[in-house]
Write a protein that holds these residues in place. Sequence first.
Motif, short mmCIF file in Angstrom:
data_model
loop_
_atom_site.label_atom_id
_atom_site.label_comp_id
_atom_site.label_asym_id
_atom_site.label_seq_id
_atom_site.Cartn_x
_atom_site.Cartn_y
_atom_site.Cartn_z
N LEU A 189 41.96 33.93 43.30
CA LEU A 189 40.66 33.09 43.94
C LEU A 189 39.95 32.45 42.81
CD1 LEU A 189 39.27 36.14 46.17
CD2 LEU A 189 39.57 33.46 46.85
N CYS A 219 41.05 39.70 45.39
CA CYS A 219 41.19 40.28 46.91
C CYS A 219 42.37 41.21 46.86
CB CYS A 219 41.78 39.07 47.81
SG CYS A 219 41.40 39.29 49.53
N HIS A 252 45.48 40.62 45.90
CA HIS A 252 46.89 40.21 46.16
C HIS A 252 47.86 40.69 45.06
CE1 HIS A 252 45.35 36.97 49.26
NE2 HIS A 252 44.67 38.28 49.47
N GLU A 276 47.44 32.58 50.52
CA GLU A 276 46.93 33.06 51.68
C GLU A 276 45.67 32.78 51.74
OE1 GLU A 276 44.46 35.15 54.07
OE2 GLU A 276 44.39 35.43 52.04
N GLU A 277 44.83 32.42 50.58
CA GLU A 277 43.33 32.20 50.54
C GLU A 277 42.90 30.74 50.99
OE1 GLU A 277 41.34 34.45 50.19
OE2 GLU A 277 42.19 36.04 49.15
N HIS A 300 36.59 39.58 47.06
CA HIS A 300 36.02 38.34 46.58
C HIS A 300 34.84 38.28 45.86
CE1 HIS A 300 38.22 35.70 49.88
NE2 HIS A 300 38.76 36.81 49.43
ZN LIG Z 1 40.85 37.13 50.30
#
Ligand SMILES: [Zn+2]
Length: 406
Positions: A85, A106, A108, A141-142, A366
């Motif tokens: 992110l 997050c 990941h 994905e984000e 986040h």
């Molecule tokens: Zn996320």
Amino acid sequence: MNKDIRNLSDRIEAVFPKMVQLRREFHQAPELSFHEEKTPARVAEILQALGLKVRTKVGGRGVVAVLEGGKPGRTVALRADMDALPIQDEKVCDYRSKVPGVMHACGHDGHTAALLGVAEILAGMREDIAGRFVLLFQHAEELVPGGAQEMIADNALDGVDAIYGVHLWTPFPYGVVGLRAGTLMAAADSFRIEVIGKGGHGGLPHKTTDAIVIASHLIVNLQSIISRQVDPLQSGVISVGHINGGQAFNVIAERCTIEGTVRSFDQEVRQFIKQQMERVIEQTCQMYGAQFELKYGWGYPPVVNDSSETTRMAAMARRIVGDDNVWEIPPLMTGEDFSYYLQKVPGCFAMVGAGNEEKGFIYPHHHPHFDFDERVMKTAAELLIRSGLGYLSADSPEVTVGNLYR
Ligand SMILES: [Zn+2]
Ligand SMILES: [Zn+2]
């Protein structure tokens, strides 16, 4: 095979240090959605070394590995996402992000490392597997439109009969697995409203149309849609997360931009909220004589778990964390593009508790201080393996006895 599954915890313990090492490696070199390069390359390298059939650049930046079992059978997919992110890592630890302004906030990195651990374990029991595992390492994905749709369009789900995925989840303590049949996660849409007024001197407001004042009214009015328009037995969220207007303290702003997100669980409510937003924006701006531009971005659809596969995954989770630690949870207002896989094949997405107050893993996803209890990668890996093998063997008595939640 039963013997192998009985040894599963040992096998997972054996690869755990590698998962931690990989997770920290990814954590220090996070890559933004649609900019993943080194991560998928590293993932592919590890999977190839394990002797799996690997396809790279799937749907752009994804990696798909196929593990053929020693016996014929069905095909089950397991998925991890790889992106980070645009957040500055503010943690103090030796594995913090080395990329300014980019962070794995997050989890990941943990998903990717755990699925690589899964690959190694499954590769070690290949001869006993009746069927095939497809391991999906997904990019982006984000960020809508997300990598899932692109990977599906590039045949990532071809031949797949069922799919499982997990999200490490710090709001739940380590040792808990949360899931539910049906809608697990919200549809996540976004909006950008630009209020266009008439700028001018801060001392002469009557000669202007103050975009900041109008935007302020608009933000308040938007809140009444959920509280006063949507059926209280339904649910939704409208959140304004960003506002930007004006240049100087004594100049009335001509333009003010508001950005936010809309979450809902039901397609009708989703449409209704958008219609009401248009009405409120139009009439608020009209009232003060301003123009506006609205960009509404349809996000991911709701994540809807298949009920039999949820029962199966819950049964597997109970073996790992015990009956009392498998929670049937209410739907979450977060979004996930795992929803697209579930639109194509039955499956289940579960939240695996990763929080730990004592160790300071208390921050939400986040957040610039986000971190998780790394032991969760063992739970995640075991849950994915057991669900996948359970599906392929399809003889687990548990899945035939109906609802296994407590
Ligand atoms: Zn996320
Ligand atoms: Zn996530």
